[in-house]
Design a protein around this motif. Structure first.
Motif, PDB file in Angstrom:
ATOM      1  N   GLU A   1       0.840  -1.196   0.000  1.00  0.00           N
ATOM      2  CA  GLU A   1       0.000   0.000   0.000  1.00  0.00           C
ATOM      3  C   GLU A   1       0.874   1.244   0.000  1.00  0.00           C
ATOM      4  OE1 GLU A   1      -3.289   0.329   2.588  1.00  0.00           O
ATOM      5  OE2 GLU A   1      -3.667  -1.826   2.613  1.00  0.00           O
ATOM      6  N   THR A   2       0.425   2.235  -0.692  1.00  0.00           N
ATOM      7  CA  THR A   2       1.168   3.496  -0.726  1.00  0.00           C
ATOM      8  C   THR A   2       0.221   4.623  -0.351  1.00  0.00           C
ATOM      9  OG1 THR A   2       0.669   3.659  -3.054  1.00  0.00           O
ATOM     10  CG2 THR A   2       2.852   2.837  -2.471  1.00  0.00           C
ATOM     11  N   ARG A   3       0.810   5.663   0.126  1.00  0.00           N
ATOM     12  CA  ARG A   3       0.047   6.869   0.451  1.00  0.00           C
ATOM     13  C   ARG A   3       0.769   8.049  -0.160  1.00  0.00           C
ATOM     14  NH1 ARG A   3      -2.702   3.320   2.217  1.00  0.00           N
ATOM     15  NH2 ARG A   3      -3.699   3.151   4.257  1.00  0.00           N
ATOM     16  N   GLY A   4       0.029   9.002  -0.564  1.00  0.00           N
ATOM     17  CA  GLY A   4       0.630  10.204  -1.133  1.00  0.00           C
ATOM     18  C   GLY A   4       0.860  11.242  -0.063  1.00  0.00           C
ATOM     19  N   TYR A   5       0.869  12.468  -0.476  1.00  0.00           N
ATOM     20  CA  TYR A   5       1.065  13.555   0.465  1.00  0.00           C
ATOM     21  C   TYR A   5      -0.251  14.269   0.709  1.00  0.00           C
ATOM     22  CZ  TYR A   5       5.971  12.736  -0.219  1.00  0.00           C
ATOM     23  OH  TYR A   5       7.201  12.153  -0.251  1.00  0.00           O
ATOM     24  N   SER A   6      -0.350  14.810   1.878  1.00  0.00           N
ATOM     25  CA  SER A   6      -1.568  15.517   2.244  1.00  0.00           C
ATOM     26  C   SER A   6      -1.706  16.781   1.401  1.00  0.00           C
ATOM     27  CB  SER A   6      -1.488  15.869   3.725  1.00  0.00           C
ATOM     28  OG  SER A   6      -2.526  16.738   4.055  1.00  0.00           O
ATOM     29  N   PRO A   7      -2.905  17.118   0.982  1.00  0.00           N
ATOM     30  CA  PRO A   7      -3.066  18.341   0.185  1.00  0.00           C
ATOM     31  C   PRO A   7      -2.714  19.598   0.988  1.00  0.00           C
ATOM     32  CG  PRO A   7      -5.191  17.362   0.706  1.00  0.00           C
ATOM     33  CD  PRO A   7      -4.156  16.382   1.101  1.00  0.00           C
ATOM     34  N   GLU A   8      -2.878  19.527   2.309  1.00  0.00           N
ATOM     35  CA  GLU A   8      -2.500  20.688   3.112  1.00  0.00           C
ATOM     36  C   GLU A   8      -1.067  20.523   3.601  1.00  0.00           C
ATOM     37  OE1 GLU A   8      -5.311  18.915   4.382  1.00  0.00           O
ATOM     38  OE2 GLU A   8      -6.824  20.056   3.290  1.00  0.00           O
ATOM     39  N   ILE A   9      -0.430  21.637   3.854  1.00  0.00           N
ATOM     40  CA  ILE A   9       0.918  21.602   4.427  1.00  0.00           C
ATOM     41  C   ILE A   9       0.851  22.326   5.759  1.00  0.00           C
ATOM     42  CG2 ILE A   9       3.319  22.288   4.154  1.00  0.00           C
ATOM     43  CD1 ILE A   9       2.763  22.413   1.120  1.00  0.00           C
ATOM     44  N   SER A  10       1.197  21.597   6.827  1.00  0.00           N
ATOM     45  CA  SER A  10       1.260  22.289   8.111  1.00  0.00           C
ATOM     46  C   SER A  10       2.724  22.532   8.426  1.00  0.00           C
ATOM     47  CB  SER A  10       0.590  21.461   9.199  1.00  0.00           C
ATOM     48  OG  SER A  10       1.234  20.224   9.334  1.00  0.00           O
TER      49      SER A  10
END
Lengths: 166, 982
Positions: free
Chosen positions: A156-165
């Motif tokens: 499984e892979t996950r991308g990056y969150s659309p928000e940047i904190s």
């Protein structure tokens, strides 16, 4: 004058030669003549019977295999894995060499019922699939089949969150 | 049962991996510190003390420090002979050494009196004087207490505490013989000093009169504590309470003070007040030589005169010496006057000053008995390095007088940067950088790789051939070297002991254990410390530090260029407020040498926070208190990068009044992007319930997660909640009765988890991936004790439910659907600091690291703190998951201790950094002491074990090869024969 013994002919080439002691010509000719047609038929029947026997033989060994699997336990060890490998490979091997296996039972060219081996072959395949299924079931019960979501977790892979904190 | 044994075995194996006794002091180092000495008052400042006993004479330096530590330093080696670290709120108010006893008064309201054996530090007794209620007068440099020994042969202790009560305590067991408190409870007199004579004890109080103080004396019977009489000494002291000197000679005590430019003394025996002949004195300085009757008077122009009281026939103060050229002049720094003793107990006075014209530090030593009693001054200059140690704050003096006209002085200097140095005449004996006990900012810096560069570019063919032929002569030695290396397998192992005396090489080692720690201390000094042995590689003063403290406040330390960014050398950025100039200063430093590359100072509103923009250039965003954003460096590329990312950026700040702090979340105003300094607007605000205030915020490290879920026995998955925006907010109730921990999505402000516990000491929390651990001391009446609570967050509500928290938007509803699994454990010790190991790829397990009040650093495996451990009978599935049954007590197993037997005291923070090896994490604990070690939470699976025998392997392979070579022709011949003859 050299004497040639000819054993290829049932009847002596000439009547001058007497039959060996205890030999009766009638016993020989009678048999050959009397069963020639029915023998071929029964032979074909026998072949068919044997073909069916072969076809269901994997199913016959199924209980034994099941017992062996049961006895080999649920752990992943050399015995259980050996039996399992045998159980998984044998059906495939058998199916791939199905024509060789059934070759002795092929009806002769003169036989009118030439297509009679299709059914045994299908049965044979089905029985092998049964064996295979038993192996697969054992794999499953040993937890070797990737059926759970956890088995695919590493892919499984996950991308990056659309928000940047920050 | 079997399961339990198995799991115990696994735990023990896992923990045994982390520690080998042979590794102690090899893979870790420990720097014991005492803290920056208190120098503002003579009652606590560093001093020499000689201990005479049957073993002979021993000289020691006693210090009481800002970190509430009472310590004895060895003046020869500069090591700590012994130390006692008192509680966090137990400040040392008074220290007095006498013979083999050192007595300290400490705590709020001077509540505790302790006596230590001076040689060993052994605590002889401890007497509580008051309940630790808020002191009647508590201010730094509390002058409302006094401590002295009766010099009548009994060596009892007279203590004045809380500016009221006087007690006499037996020196051997601390029993109170009598206690006196003023009868007039409403009196405004501040009792501040005690003077003892053979027949009476005089308690001196300051009575506030119009614009000045008058001395008020109460006389007490030393045997029973009965008040004999009270009277006023006609006096008016303007410049405060500390400006009196007690001449505590047991036969004839005096008190001296400066009044309207003249120095006066009062004789307690005769009751006479005598003035000195000279005038124009601004102040008098107590140099700790009251028993010798010596003190220093400073004139209005700065000139220093030495006075003696009760000398010869005279009753009053007599000026016996004047330090030449001691008047204030522009090229000379203010002088520091100190008194010291020699072995025979004779007094000496030193004057230490820095001369700009001579660029040197001078020490003038006055010996009153020198030159046949006429008094003489000797002096020397010593090369004090003001560039790396700032200015001298305090001097403690010790003198040896081996022959007539010859004086050897030893001084202990305390500098403005927090260094403690011992100089013997003009040679430096040792330096202790005690400011390392007050670290304000810290970063690990990766070191560059050592590259062997041969630049043979532009070489002609003939030259090349010539060079290679010349190099051919090295071939045999190379082959031999290669052969031995190949055979013996002398490779670097994880615990290769490095030579302690070898010079520090600033290159990375094979496994990445060698890094540089950059520390910024409260005195404004930065240090580069190498992690292999803990040596200071460089130091640099970044801010001026004086009595008000460091000029740098709220320092931030950032690694602006690291070796992974194709940078030749790493670079640091120090951003801080300069309080003196009221500006923000930015220092760019070379991380390997500490050299200042660039320094800029700008007047702008104070910085609220500093961030890195997640682009290639490591652009820095500074948010100021007016919520405006400044970009560094400010050029077209960084501005466009910022504009591109601006719509996606979110950040949060702590705002509001100190007792009522909240967290506000912000976004950047898109409409203001074109302007010079873009503005932001508030999106959400997290205000804890009334009476709660934010204490601190934990941001989890941005480490990669190796796995997105946890595989269960039935091969279903619990998906970890890996929302990268989660922050942990710890709050405390204003009446300190309970604390809370919140997990908040810093984009939307949504609260994901909340817990409130009853604890008066606050919570320590740490957060990594989906794992939150917090620990607190529970105050519940029937469950007092330290608790560790382990919380794991998983996506959705059941197993196999996936909400894809790492990459889904925080504004999606799914992102707040979280299931916390939590379990609380009892811990046998109080916890001072917590941390979590981090590794390069996050594959290794994570260990929870604890600094406990037994001065140990301990690690606990995540498995031990697994919140899914339950009380039910363990099932087969649990066995498969290696889930042990819940045990409420996290045991005090010595195998968990990382710090071995060393006493790592006063730890307040634990930070970790990954090594190049995935298995290993570097751990640094600081606070008072510094402690560095490395841990392998899952064992060192990626390194060959130390017992690996390479020679054996090589020999086996070679033996087999030989066997094949020998047997092959034999077998072939036999096969041929077989063909022929059978």
């Amino acid at each position: 004058m050299p004497i040639h013994l000819n054993y290829t002919q049932a009847t002596p080439p000439s009547k001058s030669l007497s039959n060996p002691p205890g030999f009766t010509n009638a016993a020989l000719t009678k048999k050959v003549i009397g069963t020639s047609a029915s023998t071929a038929e029964s032979y074909a029947k026998l072949k068919g019977k044997r073909a069916w026997e072969l076809a269901i033989s994997p199913a016959k060994s199924l209980p034994m295999n099941a017992f062996m699997l049961y006895m080999s336990g649920g752990g992943v060890q050399i015995f259980s894995i050996g039996i399992l490998a045998m159980l998984l490979l044998n059906p495939i091997k058998a199916v791939s060499t199905i024509n060789n296996a059934f070759a002795p039972y092929t009806p002769s060219a003169s036989d009118s019922t030439r297509s009679s081996l299709l059914l045994p072959k299908l049965t044979y395949i089905a029985c092998n699939i049964l064996t295979l299924a038993l192996g697969v079931y054992k794999c499953h019960s040993m937890g070797l089949l990737p059926t759970g979501s956890a088995d695919w977790l590493n892919f499984e892979t996950r991308g990056y969150s659309p928000e940047i904190s920050l | 049962m079997r399961l339990r044994i198995l799991s115990l075995l696994i735990f023990s194996v896992a923990s045994v991996f982390s520690l080998h006794e042979s590794d102690a002091g090899v893979t870790d180092w420990h720097k014991p510190l005492v803290g920056i000495p208190l120098t503002h008052s003579i009652s606590t400042s560093p001093r020499f003390h000689r201990i005479f006993d049957h073993k002979g004479t021993e000289s020691r330096v006693f210090v009481a420090t800002k970190r509430n530590t009472l310590a004895s330093l060895d003046p020869i080696l500069g090591t700590i002979a012994w130390r006692h670290v008192f509680d966090e709120d137990e400040h040392i108010v008074h220290v007095q050494a006498h013979r083999e006893l050192i007595v300290s008064l400490s705590g709020s309201g001077t509540s505790k009196l302790r006596a230590h054996e001076a040689r060993t530090g052994f605590l002889l007794w401890e007497t509580p004087l008051h309940d630790s209620f808020p002191a009647r007068l508590s201010e730094p440099g509390n002058t409302y207490s006094d401590l002295m020994f009766t010099l009548d042969g009994e060596d009892d202790i007279i203590v004045l505490s809380n500016s009221r009560s006087v007690r006499r305590l037996d020196h051997s067991n601390g029993n109170v013989k009598w206690e006196w408190t003023p009868t007039d409870q409403t009196s405004l007199n501040l009792h501040s000093r005690i003077v003892a004579s053979r027949t009476a004890i005089h308690v001196i109080a300051f009575a506030k009169s119009f614009a000045s103080y008058t001395l008020h004396v109460t006389t007490i019977d030393p045997l029973n504590g009965k008040e004999i009489n009270t009277y006023h000494i006609p006096s008016s002291i303007q410049n405060g309470i500390s400006h009196i000197v007690i001449i505590d000679r047991i036969d004839n005590p005096y008190i001296a003070w400066a009044e309207k430019g003249s120095i006066k003394s009062y004789d307690f025996v005769t009751g006479h007040i005598t003035s000195a002949k000279e005038k124009n004195y601004a102040e008098i300085i107590d140099i700790g030589l009251g028993q010798q009757g010596l003190f220093v008077g400073i004139q209005d122009n700065g000139a220093a005169h030495i006075f003696s009281v009760g000398r010869g026939q005279s009753q009053g103060p007599i000026k016996i010496w004047e330090f030449a050229d001691s008047a204030t002049t522009p090229g000379v720094s203010p002088s520091i006057y100190t008194g010291g003793l020699d072995k025979e107990g004779r007094g000496y006075i030193s004057r230490v000053f820095y001369s700009l014209a001579l660029q040197s530090t001078n020490l003038h030593l006055f010996s009153p008995h020198g030159a046949e009693g006429k008094g003489m001054v000797t002096g020397f200059t010593f090369p004090f390095d003001t560039n790396s140690h700032g200015v001298i704050d305090h001097v403690a003096l010790d003198v040896a007088h081996p022959q007539e006209y010859r004086f050897i002085s030893r001084v202990v200097l305390t500098t403005s940067t927090g260094a403690v140095q011992l100089w013997q005449q003009d040679s430096l004996q040792w330096t202790r950088e005690e400011s390392l006990s007050e670290i304000k900012a810290i970063e690990f810096v990766d070191l560059p790789e050592k590259k062997i560069l041969h630049s043979n570019v532009g070489e002609a063919f003939a030259q090349k051939l010539q060079r290679q032929v010349a190099e051919l002569q090295n071939l045999p030695s190379y082959i031999i070297h290669f052969g031995t290396r190949f055979l013996t397998g002398k490779y670097e192992t994880v615990s290769s002991p490095s030579d302690p005396n070898a010079p520090v090489s600033l290159y990375r080692d094979t496994f990445g254990f060698h890094k540089l720690l950059v520390l910024l201390t409260s005195t404004g000094k930065a240090f580069g410390v190498d992690t292999s042995r803990g040596r200071i590689v460089w130091d640099r003063i970044l801010g001026i530090s004086d009595a008000r403290g460091s000029s740098l406040s709220h320092p931030r330390l950032l690694v602006s260029k690291s070796v992974w960014d194709d940078s030749a050398y790493p670079e640091l950025l120090v951003i801080a407020r300069d309080l003196h100039k009221d500006a923000i200063i930015m220092n760019r430093l070379d991380a390997l040498t500490g050299k200042l590359i660039q320094r800029s100072r700008e007047l702008q509103p104070l910085t609220a926070d500093i961030y890195f923009l997640p682009d290639q250039n490591k652009t820095i965003l500074v948010v100021d208190e007016n919520l405006k954003i400044h970009i560094y460096p400010n050029n077209r590329a960084t501005r466009s990068a910022f504009s591109d990312l601006a719509p996606r950026l979110h950040f949060s700040l702590r705002r509001g009044a100190p007792s009522r702090e909240r967290i506000d979340g912000f976004r950047i105003d898109i409409s203001s992007l074109g302007s010079h300094s873009p503005t932001v607007h508030r999106v959400w605000s997290f205000a804890p319930p009334p009476s709660e205030s934010v204490q601190y915020v934990v941001k989890p490290p941005r480490d990669p997660a190796a796995s997105f879920g946890k595989a269960l026995a039935d091969r279903s998955t619990l998906y970890k909640y890996l929302n990268p925006h989660v922050i942990c907010v710890v709050t405390k109730n204003t009446d300190r009765s309970h604390g809370s921990v919140y997990l908040i999505d810093s984009v939307t402000g949504a609260t994901l988890y909340q817990a409130t516990v009853s604890s008066s000491r606050g919570l320590q929390a740490t957060l990594i991936e989906n794992w939150l651990v917090y620990t607190y001391f529970s105050d519940e009446t029937n469950a007092k004790g330290q608790r560790i609570v382990s919380v794991e967050l998983y996506e959705g509500s059941t197993r196999n439910e996936k909400t894809s928290s790492p990459d889904s938007s925080s504004f999606v509803y799914d992102n707040v659907r979280v299931t916390p699994y939590q379990q609380s454990f009892l811990f046998p010790h109080s916890v001072n600091a917590v941390g979590m190991t981090t590794t390069k790829y996050g594959i290794s397990a994570k260990d929870f690291i604890v600094a406990n009040d037994k001065s140990q650093i301990q690690t606990f495996s995540r498995r031990l703190l697994d919140p899914r451990r339950h009380k039910n009978k363990p099932s087969a599935a649990d066995a498969e998951e290696l889930l042990t049954p819940y045990d409420p007590v996290v045991g005090d197993d010595p195998r968990h201790v990382l710090s071995h037997s060393s006493e790592v005291a006063g730890i307040r923070h634990i930070i970790t950094s990954p090594a190049l090896l995935e298995s290993t994490s570097l751990v640094f604990a600081y606070g008072l002491d510094l402690f560095f070690t490395r841990v392998a939470p899952s064992g060192t699976f990626d390194v060959l074990s130390v017992t690996f025998n390479k020679l054996q392997l090589v020999l086996t392979v070679l033996g087999l090869a030989v066997a094949i070579l020998v047997t092959r022709p034999i077998v072939q011949r036999q096969q041929l024969r077989q063909r022929w003859y059978t």
